[in-house]
Design a protein around this motif. Structure first.
Motif, PDB file in Angstrom:
ATOM      1  N   SER A   1      27.021  38.687  57.215  1.00 42.93           N
ATOM      2  CA  SER A   1      25.615  38.396  57.498  1.00 42.93           C
ATOM      3  C   SER A   1      25.365  38.140  58.974  1.00 42.93           C
ATOM      4  O   SER A   1      24.306  38.464  59.492  1.00 42.93           O
TER       5      SER A   1
ATOM      6  N   ILE B   1      29.948  47.448  50.804  1.00 48.24           N
ATOM      7  CA  ILE B   1      29.208  46.379  50.133  1.00 48.24           C
ATOM      8  C   ILE B   1      29.935  45.863  48.892  1.00 48.24           C
ATOM      9  O   ILE B   1      29.641  44.787  48.396  1.00 48.24           O
TER      10      ILE B   1
ATOM     11  N   GLN C   1      29.695  40.823  51.880  1.00 42.62           N
ATOM     12  CA  GLN C   1      28.367  40.338  51.530  1.00 42.62           C
ATOM     13  C   GLN C   1      27.489  40.271  52.778  1.00 42.62           C
ATOM     14  O   GLN C   1      27.952  39.888  53.849  1.00 42.62           O
TER      15      GLN C   1
ATOM     16  N   GLN D   1      23.878  39.671  49.252  1.00 42.56           N
ATOM     17  CA  GLN D   1      24.113  40.879  48.472  1.00 42.56           C
ATOM     18  C   GLN D   1      25.516  41.387  48.721  1.00 42.56           C
ATOM     19  O   GLN D   1      25.985  41.403  49.853  1.00 42.56           O
TER      20      GLN D   1
ATOM     21  N   ALA E   1      23.041  51.115  57.416  1.00 44.57           N
ATOM     22  CA  ALA E   1      22.994  50.348  56.172  1.00 44.57           C
ATOM     23  C   ALA E   1      23.251  51.246  54.969  1.00 44.57           C
ATOM     24  O   ALA E   1      23.955  50.861  54.028  1.00 44.57           O
TER      25      ALA E   1
ATOM     26  N   THR F   1      16.537  43.435  54.765  1.00 48.37           N
ATOM     27  CA  THR F   1      17.866  43.139  55.289  1.00 48.37           C
ATOM     28  C   THR F   1      18.283  44.179  56.318  1.00 48.37           C
ATOM     29  O   THR F   1      18.915  43.847  57.311  1.00 48.37           O
ATOM     30  N   THR F   2      17.914  45.424  56.085  1.00 49.96           N
ATOM     31  CA  THR F   2      18.417  46.497  56.937  1.00 49.96           C
ATOM     32  C   THR F   2      17.701  46.614  58.270  1.00 49.96           C
ATOM     33  O   THR F   2      18.315  46.896  59.272  1.00 49.96           O
TER      34      THR F   2
ATOM     35  N   ARG G   1      23.352  42.278  62.922  1.00 50.39           N
ATOM     36  CA  ARG G   1      23.508  41.152  62.001  1.00 50.39           C
ATOM     37  C   ARG G   1      23.856  39.892  62.800  1.00 50.39           C
ATOM     38  O   ARG G   1      25.019  39.583  63.000  1.00 50.39           O
TER      39      ARG G   1
ATOM     40  N   LEU H   1      21.369  47.624  49.984  1.00 51.08           N
ATOM     41  CA  LEU H   1      20.749  46.501  50.692  1.00 51.08           C
ATOM     42  C   LEU H   1      19.238  46.622  50.665  1.00 51.08           C
ATOM     43  O   LEU H   1      18.684  47.723  50.712  1.00 51.08           O
ATOM     44  N   ARG H   2      18.564  45.491  50.626  1.00 53.57           N
ATOM     45  CA  ARG H   2      17.100  45.470  50.620  1.00 53.57           C
ATOM     46  C   ARG H   2      16.560  45.915  51.980  1.00 53.57           C
ATOM     47  O   ARG H   2      17.217  45.773  53.002  1.00 53.57           O
TER      48      ARG H   2
ATOM     49  N   HIS I   1      26.602  51.120  52.356  1.00 53.45           N
ATOM     50  CA  HIS I   1      26.599  51.168  50.889  1.00 53.45           C
ATOM     51  C   HIS I   1      27.373  52.377  50.381  1.00 53.45           C
ATOM     52  O   HIS I   1      28.188  52.261  49.464  1.00 53.45           O
TER      53      HIS I   1
END
Length: 152
Positions: free
Chosen positions: A107, A90, A94, A98, A81, A70-71, A151, A66-67, A85
């Motif tokens: 999300s 992941i 989504q 991602q 996060a 995002t985290t 989230r 994750l970017r 992964h």
């Protein structure tokens, strides 16, 4: 993969049988129906394999982490996060565009489920999600739930 390899090996063996046998017609040009049947079967196996790889239910095995935007920035969220992964969540779920699409989009899962509901779902699994009760330590579970609870 073994199913496809076994099928292709059987087709090659059937195609080579007349060449090994001393009886009957051995020339491939004199066996057009046999050649056509093998070509059609190989084509079907190939095309169904390609279609299978393009299906949305297939996990995204090459999903990147994750970017950072995002985290979030707290240690708990970053650890959660990273664990999301590392534990391959992941691949099926989504978050902000991602990841995979096999499982539900997470999300905004923090707005839908409470922390207790998230813990229960992660520990017990769901229809196609495996249970993680014996896989995650208590700290890892807190980290993932902490990340998912943000989230919203």
């Amino acid at each position: 993969m073994m199913i496809i390899a076994a099928l292709l090996l059987a087709l090659v063996a059937l195609l080579a049988m007349p060449l090994v046998s001393s009886k009957g017609e051995q020339s491939p040009s004199r066996r057009p129906w046999a050649i056509a049947a093998v070509v059609v079967m190989v084509g079907l196996v190939f095309s169904l394999t390609v279609v299978g790889y393009r299906e949305p239910w297939l996990p995204q095995f090459k999903a990147p982490p994750l970017r950072a935007q995002t985290t979030g920035s707290t240690n708990l969220v970053i650890r959660g996060a990273a664990l999301f992964h590392r534990q391959s969540c992941i691949l099926c779920h989504q978050i902000d565009g991602q990841g995979g699409s096999r499982g539900p989009n997470l999300s905004q899962v923090g707005a839908r489920l409470s922390r207790d509901q998230l813990v229960w779902r992660i520990q017990n699994g769901a229809a196609s999600m495996p249970p993680y009760a014996g896989v995650l330590t208590a700290q890892q579970l807190r980290d993932v739930v902490g990340f998912l609870a943000t989230r919203k």
